[in-house]
Scaffold this motif. Structure first.
Motif, mmCIF file in Angstrom:
data_model
loop_
_atom_site.group_PDB
_atom_site.id
_atom_site.type_symbol
_atom_site.label_atom_id
_atom_site.label_comp_id
_atom_site.label_asym_id
_atom_site.label_seq_id
_atom_site.Cartn_x
_atom_site.Cartn_y
_atom_site.Cartn_z
ATOM 1 N N PHE A 46 -4.913 11.901 -11.868
ATOM 2 C CA PHE A 46 -3.759 11.138 -11.421
ATOM 3 C C PHE A 46 -3.186 9.737 -12.277
ATOM 4 N N GLY A 47 -2.595 9.416 -12.589
ATOM 5 C CA GLY A 47 -2.079 8.136 -12.651
ATOM 6 C C GLY A 47 -2.041 8.136 -13.910
ATOM 7 N N GLU B 29 -9.755 -4.903 -3.062
ATOM 8 C CA GLU B 29 -9.945 -5.787 -1.954
ATOM 9 C C GLU B 29 -10.975 -6.814 -1.496
ATOM 10 N N LEU B 30 -11.637 -5.345 -0.920
ATOM 11 C CA LEU B 30 -13.116 -5.261 -0.013
ATOM 12 C C LEU B 30 -13.904 -5.932 -1.126
ATOM 13 N N PHE C 164 -15.721 6.188 -2.072
ATOM 14 C CA PHE C 164 -16.014 5.199 -1.749
ATOM 15 C C PHE C 164 -16.167 4.678 0.087
ATOM 16 N N ILE D 221 -7.279 -1.339 -2.758
ATOM 17 C CA ILE D 221 -8.104 -1.541 -1.146
ATOM 18 C C ILE D 221 -9.707 -1.760 -1.075
ATOM 19 N N MET D 222 -9.934 -0.738 -2.154
ATOM 20 C CA MET D 222 -11.320 -1.066 -2.307
ATOM 21 C C MET D 222 -11.606 -2.300 -3.290
ATOM 22 N N PRO E 121 0.806 -0.816 0.007
ATOM 23 C CA PRO E 121 -0.040 0.107 -0.346
ATOM 24 C C PRO E 121 0.419 1.049 0.162
ATOM 25 N N ALA E 122 0.386 2.416 -0.535
ATOM 26 C CA ALA E 122 1.155 3.591 -0.239
ATOM 27 C C ALA E 122 1.388 3.577 1.447
ATOM 28 N N GLY E 123 2.783 4.136 1.196
ATOM 29 C CA GLY E 123 3.234 4.415 2.271
ATOM 30 C C GLY E 123 3.692 2.990 3.226
ATOM 31 N N ALA F 193 -5.620 3.277 -2.596
ATOM 32 C CA ALA F 193 -6.946 3.153 -2.042
ATOM 33 C C ALA F 193 -8.339 2.310 -3.023
ATOM 34 N N LEU F 194 -8.126 2.411 -4.176
ATOM 35 C CA LEU F 194 -8.577 2.335 -5.417
ATOM 36 C C LEU F 194 -7.939 0.468 -4.770
ATOM 37 N N PHE G 292 -11.313 10.720 -3.510
ATOM 38 C CA PHE G 292 -10.434 11.612 -4.439
ATOM 39 C C PHE G 292 -10.756 11.762 -5.348
ATOM 40 N N LYS H 206 -4.250 7.746 -3.625
ATOM 41 C CA LYS H 206 -5.055 7.294 -5.089
ATOM 42 C C LYS H 206 -4.808 6.102 -5.527
ATOM 43 N N GLY H 207 -4.077 5.727 -6.418
ATOM 44 C CA GLY H 207 -4.038 4.621 -6.833
ATOM 45 C C GLY H 207 -3.998 3.323 -5.753
ATOM 46 N N THR I 165 -4.132 -2.184 -10.233
ATOM 47 C CA THR I 165 -4.195 -1.119 -10.081
ATOM 48 C C THR I 165 -2.538 -1.418 -9.433
ATOM 49 N N PHE J 89 -0.235 2.013 -8.797
ATOM 50 C CA PHE J 89 0.447 2.770 -9.665
ATOM 51 C C PHE J 89 -0.602 4.521 -9.055
ATOM 52 N N GLY J 90 -0.304 5.208 -8.851
ATOM 53 C CA GLY J 90 -0.953 6.632 -8.979
ATOM 54 C C GLY J 90 -1.382 6.972 -7.226
ATOM 55 N N LEU K 225 -1.485 -6.073 -0.797
ATOM 56 C CA LEU K 225 -2.284 -6.111 -1.997
ATOM 57 C C LEU K 225 -2.241 -7.130 -2.957
ATOM 58 N N PHE L 234 -12.172 6.556 1.496
ATOM 59 C CA PHE L 234 -11.785 7.490 0.239
ATOM 60 C C PHE L 234 -12.570 8.314 -0.599
ATOM 61 N N ALA M 203 2.159 2.393 7.104
ATOM 62 C CA ALA M 203 1.102 2.835 5.976
ATOM 63 C C ALA M 203 0.225 2.704 6.529
#
Lengths: 338, 338
Positions: free
Chosen positions: B226-227, A239-240, B165, A236-237, A150-152, A233-234, B179, A230-231, A181, A226-227, A158, B177, B303
């Motif tokens: 973005f991306g 995954e869910l 989302f 993770i969505m 994940p970012a950070g 977060a997308l 964005f 934002k990428g 993604t 990517f991104g 993921l 999130f 993260a």
């Protein structure tokens, strides 16, 4: 391509089913998989065409897949089609549930397919294009294996988590995209490694979570999305929605399930479908023109719509009646069942 | 913040409704808008809190909005709630339709709200968090004005097209999130301009379609998504789902409708809702644990989950009973209706 051979369109399915049956897939599964490989190969989508027969073989060798299980549809009154692949490849389950998804979408305006307990190796665009081919908009998502941080973050949590979407265009090829993604496909990193080239910045971290441009360090570490945030977060969505929402595995759980054996990941898939006629209050035709104006403005400024190269390949290959594949691919496929 | 003042939580709605009614919004609209501003301000979301009263004022001054129109719900048997905002701000329409969206989602497992003919200025997360607050997952999309060039393009075609989302977490703040699919918010470019700082690379093109880091050239030209190609494809999907799908305007059409006058863009909005109980075949609780393991693995590696700062602000501000805003904001608001 340096050294290519022609395969007649009529032979793609036959080559595929023969190999698939030899390596252990029952007739119904072999046929559903062969349809997918045909669709991808017809569009010159080399990475997801006949080449994927190796992945199908490896998945069988890994010993966890059922090559014969018939998918089971759950009865439902609501707008959700649930189909249990019962430990087999996803494609026969999707094939069985697709007419029900289309019927529910025409009844309710919006509907969803949840595919459970499936191995998954395929591109998503052929399935959302089955929806746009009948005038519906479609969206599809799957997790994979936890190769992506994940970012950070510093380690894989993921999946490469692709998102595909298709929008029906009257009398034209649909507007379709299908992207991972992750910033890079895992196969792309392998190609950089083989070529001895450094990766671009921002694509991967090493096993310690530090940014790296070394392909091997990236394979030992984790890819990035990517991104940026934002990428991530997308992803993770995805995954869910394609995991816990539908009572199926996350990419982490899929990776654990595989126990280091190769082959396709094992998880679920979600497909959403939208009926423009009902969403627009019966004004779908007028809104086609509105969407076409949007596409025209994109193309007029020299930008490309996604999938255009694929649609051009499809037209060309359909007209000439054959596809071209690397000669080495055909040799390798022959060896696979020799 | 250098010079801040405190506003008691109890006063946020009162300040808002008083100003909104003075500038021309009827009581019902003023109340729905004030609820949105309260929700954002409570979370220290300064850009979408009381600050947005200026946008509400400008929208009224531009002369096209109806400050009193009552939204009209279309009757339907299917899983789509269509609500016509009739040329007013979106929020009262969403408020009216939200209980129906929730009821339809509980009935059908998946449902959608299509809001038509609305001016729109607000963050999307408060609306998807209304869904996660009742145990549903929610997704929302809107177009805006055509300030954003598609990947490979040279001029504005797409809106800033946000995607929001929210996923319900038992006993915790949701995973949320929200964005923009533009690389930068338009307001951020204004801030760079005021600070005399160059933009990062890859954020904008000038009026000739050439890459630029000059903020004014970016404002005269177009922002980028973005991306790269992936973000651009996602943005086009949002145009389609929140525009032609629901019989409403694209960002290009919204820009034309505005005729150069300021204020909020005028278009539609789509909100999707998913019932985990039905998607999971009654196993939502077991899948909560699965989702929590995913979140824990993200947080454990250092993260952050999106919206964490906002949830921390909410807790702090609820405990102390006030929010802090820039002193200049309150002065400017007083002048607005002086």
């Amino acid at each position: 391509m340096a050294d290519t051979v022609r395969i007649n369109l009529n032979d793609i399915r036959e080559i595929s089913t023969e190999i698939l049956e030899k390596v252990g897939y029952g007739r119904n599964h072999a046929s559903a998989i062969a349809d997918m490989l045909y669709t991808c190969q017809l569009d010159d989508c080399q990475s997801h065409g006949l080449f994927r027969l190796f992945m199908c073989h490896e998945t069988m060798k890994a010993g966890k897949i059922d090559g014969n299980a018939e998918p089971v549809l759950a009865e439902s009154d609501n707008a959700i089609v649930r189909v249990d692949a019962r430990g087999a490849m996803s494609l026969l389950a999707v094939e069985k549930a697709m007419p029900h998804l289309i019927a529910k979408t025409r009844k309710f305006g919006i509907a969803a397919m949840a595919v459970n307990n499936c191995f998954h190796f395929s591109a998503l665009w052929p399935e959302v294009e089955q929806l746009s081919a009948v005038g519906l908009a479609g969206m599809s998502m799957v997790p994979s294996h936890s190769w992506v941080a994940p970012a950070g973050g510093t380690r894989g949590t993921l999946g490469t988590n692709p998102l595909a979407f298709s929008w029906p265009r009257s009398g034209r090829s649909p507007f379709t995209f299908d992207f991972a993604t992750s910033a890079f496909a895992r196969g792309e990193i392998e190609l950089y490694k083989r070529a001895g080239k450094p990766l671009p910045e921002g694509v991967a971290v090493d096993a310690n979570g530090a940014p790296t441009t070394d392909p091997q360090a990236a394979l030992d570490g984790a890819m990035l999305t990517f991104g940026s945030y934002k990428g991530s977060a997308l992803s993770i969505m995805i995954e869910l929605l394609a995991g816990p929402l539908i009572d199926d595995l996350t990419s982490m759980e899929s990776m654990e399930f595989a126990e280091g054996k190769g082959g396709a990941p094992y998880h679920g898939q979600i497909i959403l479908a939208f009926d423009p006629e009902q969403f627009s209050g019966g004004k779908a035709a007028a809104n086609d023109a509105r969407a076409e104006r949007l596409f025209a403005d994109i193309v007029d400024q020299g930008a490309r719509l996604p999938s255009q190269r694929r649609f051009e390949a499809r037209k060309r290959n359909q007209e000439r009646g054959y596809v071209e594949v690397p000669a080495a691919l055909l040799d390798d496929l022959r060896n696979l069942t020799a």
